[in-house]
Design a protein around this motif. Structure first.
Motif, PDB file in Angstrom:
ATOM      1  N   UNK A 333       0.980  -1.187  -0.016  1.00 19.08           N
ATOM      2  CA  UNK A 333       0.021  -0.002   0.114  1.00 19.08           C
ATOM      3  C   UNK A 333       0.825   1.218   0.061  1.00 19.08           C
ATOM      4  N   UNK A 334       1.326   1.578  -1.108  1.00 15.60           N
ATOM      5  CA  UNK A 334       2.388   2.543  -1.292  1.00 15.60           C
ATOM      6  C   UNK A 334       2.670   3.116  -2.892  1.00 15.60           C
ATOM      7  N   UNK A 335       3.109   4.047  -3.095  1.00 13.52           N
ATOM      8  CA  UNK A 335       3.420   4.523  -4.507  1.00 13.52           C
ATOM      9  C   UNK A 335       4.832   4.267  -4.905  1.00 13.52           C
ATOM     10  N   UNK A 336       4.933   4.240  -6.220  1.00 14.79           N
ATOM     11  CA  UNK A 336       6.261   4.273  -6.933  1.00 14.79           C
ATOM     12  C   UNK A 336       7.144   3.130  -6.865  1.00 14.79           C
ATOM     13  N   UNK A 337       8.433   3.305  -6.358  1.00 15.85           N
ATOM     14  CA  UNK A 337       9.555   2.534  -6.579  1.00 15.85           C
ATOM     15  C   UNK A 337       9.341   0.992  -5.716  1.00 15.85           C
ATOM     16  N   UNK A 338       8.631   0.876  -4.877  1.00 18.33           N
ATOM     17  CA  UNK A 338       8.341  -0.307  -3.975  1.00 18.33           C
ATOM     18  C   UNK A 338       7.083  -1.320  -4.965  1.00 18.33           C
ATOM     19  N   UNK A 339       6.214  -0.583  -5.659  1.00 14.99           N
ATOM     20  CA  UNK A 339       5.611  -1.235  -6.400  1.00 14.99           C
ATOM     21  C   UNK A 339       6.232  -1.846  -7.773  1.00 14.99           C
ATOM     22  N   UNK A 340       7.307  -1.034  -8.015  1.00 13.97           N
ATOM     23  CA  UNK A 340       8.169  -1.910  -9.218  1.00 13.97           C
ATOM     24  C   UNK A 340       8.679  -3.009  -8.935  1.00 13.97           C
ATOM     25  N   UNK A 341       9.419  -2.983  -7.844  1.00  9.86           N
ATOM     26  CA  UNK A 341       9.909  -4.155  -7.107  1.00  9.86           C
ATOM     27  C   UNK A 341       9.242  -5.296  -7.010  1.00  9.86           C
ATOM     28  N   UNK A 342       8.101  -5.243  -6.218  1.00  9.07           N
ATOM     29  CA  UNK A 342       7.279  -6.427  -6.201  1.00  9.07           C
ATOM     30  C   UNK A 342       6.565  -6.787  -7.362  1.00  9.07           C
ATOM     31  N   UNK A 343       6.040  -5.798  -8.476  1.00  3.22           N
ATOM     32  CA  UNK A 343       5.529  -6.311  -9.595  1.00  3.22           C
ATOM     33  C   UNK A 343       6.684  -7.094 -10.336  1.00  3.22           C
ATOM     34  N   UNK A 344       7.636  -6.512 -10.442  1.00  2.00           N
ATOM     35  CA  UNK A 344       9.098  -7.395 -11.299  1.00  2.00           C
ATOM     36  C   UNK A 344       9.306  -8.562 -10.641  1.00  2.00           C
ATOM     37  N   UNK A 345       9.046  -8.525  -9.320  1.00  2.00           N
ATOM     38  CA  UNK A 345       9.516 -10.135  -8.544  1.00  2.00           C
ATOM     39  C   UNK A 345       8.295 -10.915  -8.889  1.00  2.00           C
ATOM     40  N   UNK A 346       6.955 -10.294  -8.983  1.00  2.00           N
ATOM     41  CA  UNK A 346       5.824 -11.298  -9.292  1.00  2.00           C
ATOM     42  C   UNK A 346       5.578 -12.026  -7.668  1.00  2.00           C
ATOM     43  N   UNK A 347       5.745 -11.087  -6.671  1.00  2.00           N
ATOM     44  CA  UNK A 347       5.724 -11.513  -5.246  1.00  2.00           C
ATOM     45  C   UNK A 347       4.665 -10.927  -4.492  1.00  2.00           C
ATOM     46  N   UNK A 348       3.707 -10.567  -5.028  1.00  2.00           N
ATOM     47  CA  UNK A 348       2.421 -10.032  -4.353  1.00  2.00           C
ATOM     48  C   UNK A 348       1.685  -9.086  -5.017  1.00  2.00           C
ATOM     49  N   UNK A 349       0.902  -8.203  -4.304  1.00  2.00           N
ATOM     50  CA  UNK A 349       0.034  -7.627  -4.893  1.00  2.00           C
ATOM     51  C   UNK A 349      -0.074  -5.897  -4.674  1.00  2.00           C
ATOM     52  N   UNK A 350      -0.224  -5.320  -5.379  1.00  2.00           N
ATOM     53  CA  UNK A 350       0.223  -3.709  -5.010  1.00  2.00           C
ATOM     54  C   UNK A 350      -1.104  -2.745  -5.152  1.00  2.00           C
ATOM     55  N   UNK A 351      -1.031  -1.566  -4.540  1.00  2.00           N
ATOM     56  CA  UNK A 351      -2.392  -0.673  -4.595  1.00  2.00           C
ATOM     57  C   UNK A 351      -1.517   0.740  -4.174  1.00  2.00           C
ATOM     58  N   UNK A 352      -2.012   1.804  -4.400  1.00  2.00           N
ATOM     59  CA  UNK A 352      -1.317   2.934  -4.262  1.00  2.00           C
ATOM     60  C   UNK A 352      -1.835   3.325  -2.757  1.00  2.00           C
ATOM     61  N   UNK A 353      -0.817   4.272  -2.402  1.00  2.00           N
ATOM     62  CA  UNK A 353      -0.958   4.745  -1.048  1.00  2.00           C
ATOM     63  C   UNK A 353      -2.278   5.362  -0.404  1.00  2.00           C
ATOM     64  N   UNK A 354      -2.975   5.015   0.550  1.00  2.00           N
ATOM     65  CA  UNK A 354      -4.241   5.765   0.501  1.00  2.00           C
ATOM     66  C   UNK A 354      -5.549   4.948   0.166  1.00  2.00           C
TER      67      UNK A 354
END
Length: 406
Positions: A333-354
Motif C-alpha cells: 500500500x504505497x506508491x512508486x518504486x516499491x510497486x515496481x520491485x514487487x511487480x517485477x518480482x511477481x511476489x505480491x499485490x500492489x495498490x497506491x498509498x491511501x
C-alpha cells in the motif's frame, strides 16, 4: 594495518537499523570500525532501560567500538523531535573539536535526520579524509512528512544545509534508484551518485510454518497479515481500520498482526477500538529483529505501507528486502518504486498509498488464492531477493571504494 572507518549514525544498536549489520560485516572483513551515535531512544521517544547520560556511553557490539554522544530524547512532539535532531549535531560538533580519534574514512548512514551528517562532514574536513554518505531518506522533503514542518523559511534553510552536505561528500550512495535524479536536481553530479540497495540481514530466512513457535500469532483458519516495524505517521497505517471494516462486512477472515512501537501506535489502537474491529487486529509489542522471521512464518502475507507523498513514492523501505528474504507474499500500500520491485518480482499485490478500496480488494484476492498460488509468490520473492539484494556482492562494491588510495 587495518583501515579505520568512522561511522556516523544517530541510530545504532540496540536500535534496530541495518547499519548494525553493515558495521558487523566490515569488522569481519578486517576493518576497524568506530560508530558515533546517540543514546538509544528510537522509536519510543525515551531512553532505553540501562542507558542514560551517565550509563553505557562507551560500548562494544560485535567488535564495533561505540561512542554515544548526548542528545535529547525524541519524545512525542515535533518540538522534542527537532531538539533531538539539533542536540545530536551540537554534541557532534564538540566531539569533533575535542576528539583525537584517527580514521581513514567517514561513512554516514543517513536515515532521517540529515542533520546527523554534519559532524561527519566536519570531521572528514578536519582530518582531510574521504567522506561517504548513504542516503535512505530525502531531505528537506522528508521533514514535511515526518516532523510536520510546513514553514518555508525552515525548509529553505534545511535545503541549504543539505546542499552543503552533498557538496562536501566524496561519494553519495542511495537506497533507491529514484533518489539519484532527485539529488542530481539539487546540483550534484551524476558520476558522484550510486544506487546501493539495502540488503536483509542473514537471519531473514524462510522459517517452516509448522515448526514456527510464534505464539503471539494465533494459529487458526484466519488469514494472517503481518506488519513489523516502526508505527509512525509515515507508515500510512491509518488506512487499516477502514480496510478492516470493508473486510468485516464481506465476511473475510483476516487478522492484521501489527508488530512494533511508534508515535502513531496509540492512535491506531484507539481507532480500532472505536470502530469495534478488535477481532481483526493483533497488536504485538516490539520484538528483537531476529524474532521477526519466526513471526512472519506464522503469517500468510506481509504488509508494506507508506503514506501518500512524493518523497515516499521514491523510497524503497528497508523492510522490502526483509520481507522478500523471508519468502512471504507481499501486500503493498504505497506508491512508486516499491510497486515496481514487487511487480517485477511477481511476489505480491500492489495498490497506491491511501487507496482503501483497492487494498481491501487485493487482500480479498490473496485470501482466495490456493496454497500453491501463494507458494509461487513466496518462491518468486526468494529468487528475486537472492538475485537483486545479494549481501556479499553489495559489500564487495563498497570495499572497492574503501580500498581506493586516498
Amino acid at each position: 594495518m587495518k583501515k579505520h572507518i568512522l561511522v556516523i549514525a544517530q541510530y545504532f544498536y540496540p536500535e534496530q537499523f541495518r547499519i548494525n549489520d553493515i558495521c558487523t560485516e566490515w569488522v569481519k572483513r578486517g576493518y576497524k570500525v568506530t560508530v558515533i551515535t546517540g543514546i538509544p531512544n528510537y522509536p519510543q521517544g525515551k531512553f532505553y532501560d540501562g542507558y542514560s547520560y551517565f550509563k553505557k556511553r562507551r560500548e562494544e557490539y560485535n567488535g564495533v567500538d561505540i561512542i554515544r554522544i548526548p542528545l535529547i530524547p525524541r519524545g512525542n512532539s515535533s518540538i522534542t523531535l527537532a531538539l533531538n535532531y539539533l542536540s545530536f549535531v551540537v554534541s557532534g560538533f564538540f566531539w569533533k573539536a575535542l576528539s583525537k580519534l584517527k580514521a581513514d574514512y567517514v561513512y554516514i548512514f543517513e536515515v532521517s535526520p540529515m542533520t546527523q551528517a554534519l559532524p561527519g562532514v566536519w570531521y572528514a574536513k578536519k582530518r582531510k579524509i574521504p567522506c561517504y554518505l548513504y542516503v535512505t531518506d530525502l531531505w528537506p522533503e522528508n521533514v514535511e512528512i515526518v516532523a510536520g514542518i510546513k514553514n518555508k523559511s525552515i525548509l529553505n534553510a534545511l535545503g541549504v544545509m543539505v546542499d552543503y552536505i552533498y557538496k562536501r561528500c566524496d561519494r553519495i550512495f542511495t537506497s533507491s534508484r529514484s533518489f539519484i535524479e532527485a539529488i542530481h536536481q539539487r546540483g550534484v553530479e551524476l558520476d558522484k551518485l550510486e544506487f546501493w540497495p539495502q540488503y536483509a540481514e542473514d537471519y531473514y530466512v524462510p522459517v517452516n510454518k509448522e515448526i514456527a513457535s510464534a505464539t503471539e500469532v494465533p494459529m487458526d483458519d484466519t488469514f494472517n497479515i503481518i506488519f513489523a516495524g516502526n508505527i509512525g505517521v509515515a507508515q500510512g497505517l491509518d488506512i487499516l481500520p477502514d480496510v478492516a471494516k470493508i473486510l468485516k462486512r464481506s465476511n473475510i477472515k483476516v487478522r492484521f498482526n501489527i508488530v512494533g512501537d511508534g508515535r502513531y501506535k496509540e492512535t491506531l489502537i484507539n481507532k480500532v477500538n472505536n470502530n469495534n474491529i478488535q477481532e481483526l487486529f493483533n497488536f504485538i509489542p516490539k520484538q528483537p529483529a531476529t524474532k521477526i522471521p519466526e513471526l512472519m512464518a506464522a503469517c500468510d502475507a506481509t504488509l508494506i505501507s507508506l503514506s501518500k507523498s512524493k518523497v515516499f513514492s521514491m523510497t524503497l523501505p528497508a523492510k522490502t528486502q526483509s520481507c522478500l528474504a523471508c519468502g512471504l507474499p507481499v501486500i503493498v500500500s504505497a506508491d512508486g518504486e516499491i510497486q515496481q520491485i514487487i511487480n517485477e518480482a511477481g511476489a505480491g499485490v500492489c495498490s497506491d498509498a491511501g487507496e482503501t478500496e483497492k487494498l481491501a480488494e487485493n487482500i480479498k484476492i490473496l485470501t482466495s488464492l490456493s496454497a500453491d498460488e501463494l507458494k509461487t509468490m513466496s518462491i518468486n520473492a526468494l529468487e528475486y531477493s537472492k538475485k537483486t539484494f545479494d549481501k556479499n556482492k553489495l559489500l564487495e562494491r563498497m570495499d572497492r571504494w574503501f580500498n581506493k588510495t586516498n
